[in-house]
Design an enzyme around this catalytic site. Structure first.
Site, PDB file in Angstrom:
ATOM      1  N   TYR A 168       0.837  -1.187   0.000  1.00 38.73           N
ATOM      2  CA  TYR A 168       0.000   0.000   0.000  1.00 38.73           C
ATOM      3  C   TYR A 168       0.877   1.243   0.000  1.00 38.73           C
ATOM      4  CZ  TYR A 168      -3.527  -3.374   1.668  1.00 38.73           C
ATOM      5  OH  TYR A 168      -4.356  -4.454   1.819  1.00 38.73           O
ATOM      6  N   SER A 181     -13.107  -5.683   2.495  1.00 32.79           N
ATOM      7  CA  SER A 181     -14.136  -5.056   1.652  1.00 32.79           C
ATOM      8  C   SER A 181     -15.539  -5.522   2.042  1.00 32.79           C
ATOM      9  CB  SER A 181     -13.873  -5.336   0.164  1.00 32.79           C
ATOM     10  OG  SER A 181     -12.703  -4.695  -0.276  1.00 32.79           O
ATOM     11  N   GLY A 203     -18.326  -3.854   0.201  1.00 35.10           N
ATOM     12  CA  GLY A 203     -18.283  -3.880  -1.263  1.00 35.10           C
ATOM     13  C   GLY A 203     -17.556  -2.677  -1.835  1.00 35.10           C
ATOM     14  N   PHE A 229     -19.598   0.426  -2.158  1.00 40.09           N
ATOM     15  CA  PHE A 229     -20.807   0.413  -2.987  1.00 40.09           C
ATOM     16  C   PHE A 229     -22.055   0.134  -2.153  1.00 40.09           C
ATOM     17  CE2 PHE A 229     -23.766  -0.708  -6.300  1.00 40.09           C
ATOM     18  CZ  PHE A 229     -23.334   0.002  -7.412  1.00 40.09           C
TER      19      PHE A 229
END
Length: 326
Positions: free
Chosen positions: A56, A203, A206, A209
């Site tokens: 990262y 995640s 999502g 989302f």
């Protein structure tokens, strides 16, 4: 304060963790001072299971992380990863599980983080060119040397997990899991449970989302990697938006946000599952952590499962799925 959960081999972590990736890369603009404040606020609220990786930034996230936890190391269950090899200029060099690289990567992470030991060290992606026994063997040497406390894997197939577990106990498997990514339920979760391995869900929103934040593809910021994600493009976007709208309806009835409902659903899938939603802002952190107080009845869970059945999401998780071990 958050309750705790047990991952494999007695690793106690907060019931929700914090993914730090977006503080340094992939999710648009960065604000280091707000990122550090978010980590501090996380610790203050009892969210002490923090997740980073050498890739990262690359490398900048571990450095930021190290600055943020300076003076508070004892409060943190620190997880980082190796295996997605990148150069200083950000170029991706491939997946690397060679034993000499494992040792080198760990030493570099310890230096960047400013710590003596990593609580949970993951193989970020499986290097199919190197027998998993050799990679895990090198990771075991890190445990024996006192540099690492627990071993983890990410996006590994069931048979790979079994072979790894035969070399050294695996505390946690980290894989994407959410209302729009339920395929781990088929083989991955049963394998982990059979072997006594904890499951860390990355995640779980999502990639944002499921919060309902995006109503059209253009809502995704410039420079945000989600613009290239198959699930965020074209007709896939709008099919997935219909899934989110069904989640929003249930959330509104329970007087919680869609994101809180999505996280509460992951938490309800088992005490051996720990979601690590990522954020770089205190406001979203506090909203996410409040999901731990959301109670879902069996009726709620049935409605959610009907609204977001397995396989409902349109599109692959990544533009290139070749590094996901299946």
């Amino acid at each position: 304060m958050l309750s705790t959960r047990q991952l494999g081999q007695g690793l106690t972590v907060s019931a929700l963790g914090l993914g730090c990736m977006g503080m340094s890369e992939f999710y648009g603009e960065r604000d280091e001072s707000e990122a550090i404040a978010t980590i501090h606020r996380s610790l203050d609220l009892g969210c002490t299971f923090l997740d980073t990786a050498d890739m990262y930034g690359p490398f900048t996230n571990e450095r930021l992380f190290g600055r943020a936890i300076a003076g508070r190391r004892d409060e943190v269950v620190l997880a980082t990863k190796f295996g997605n090899e990148r150069s200083e200029d950000g170029a991706f060099l491939g997946v690397n599980g060679a034993p000499e690289y494992v040792r080198r990567a760990c030493d570099a992470s310890l230096q960047r983080l400013g710590v003596d030991v990593i609580d949970l060290y993951y193989q970020h992606r499986v290097d199919t060119r190197v027998p998993i026994e050799e990679t895990i063997g090198a990771m075991q040497e890190l445990v024996e040397a006192g540099k690492v406390r627990h071993l983890g894997m990410s996006e590994a197939a069931p048979q790979t997990i079994r072979r790894a577990q035969a070399v050294h106990p695996i505390a946690a498997l980290q894989t994407e899991y959410s209302l729009w990514t339920r395929d781990p339920e088929d083989e991955i979760l049963p394998t982990c449970r059979e072997l006594g391995i904890g499951f860390v869900a990355y995640s779980p929103l999502g990639r944002g989302f499921l919060t309902g934040r995006f109503q059209k593809p253009e809502d995704i910021p410039e420079g945000d990697f989600r613009r290239h994600g198959p699930r965020f493009q074209g007709e896939n976007f709008y099919q997935n938006l219909r899934l989110v709208e069904r989640v929003q309806e249930i959330a509104a009835e329970k007087n919680v946000t869609p994101g809180q409902l999505a996280l509460a659903w992951v938490l309800a899938q088992g005490q051996d599952i720990v979601p690590i939603p990522g954020t770089k802002r205190r406001t979203y952190l506090e909203e996410n952590l409040a999901a731990a107080d959301v109670t879902l009845t069996p009726e709620d869970l049935a409605r959610i499962a009907e609204a977001a059945p397995k396989g409902a999401a349109a599109g692959e998780r990544y533009p290139d799925m070749s590094t996901v071990n299946r």
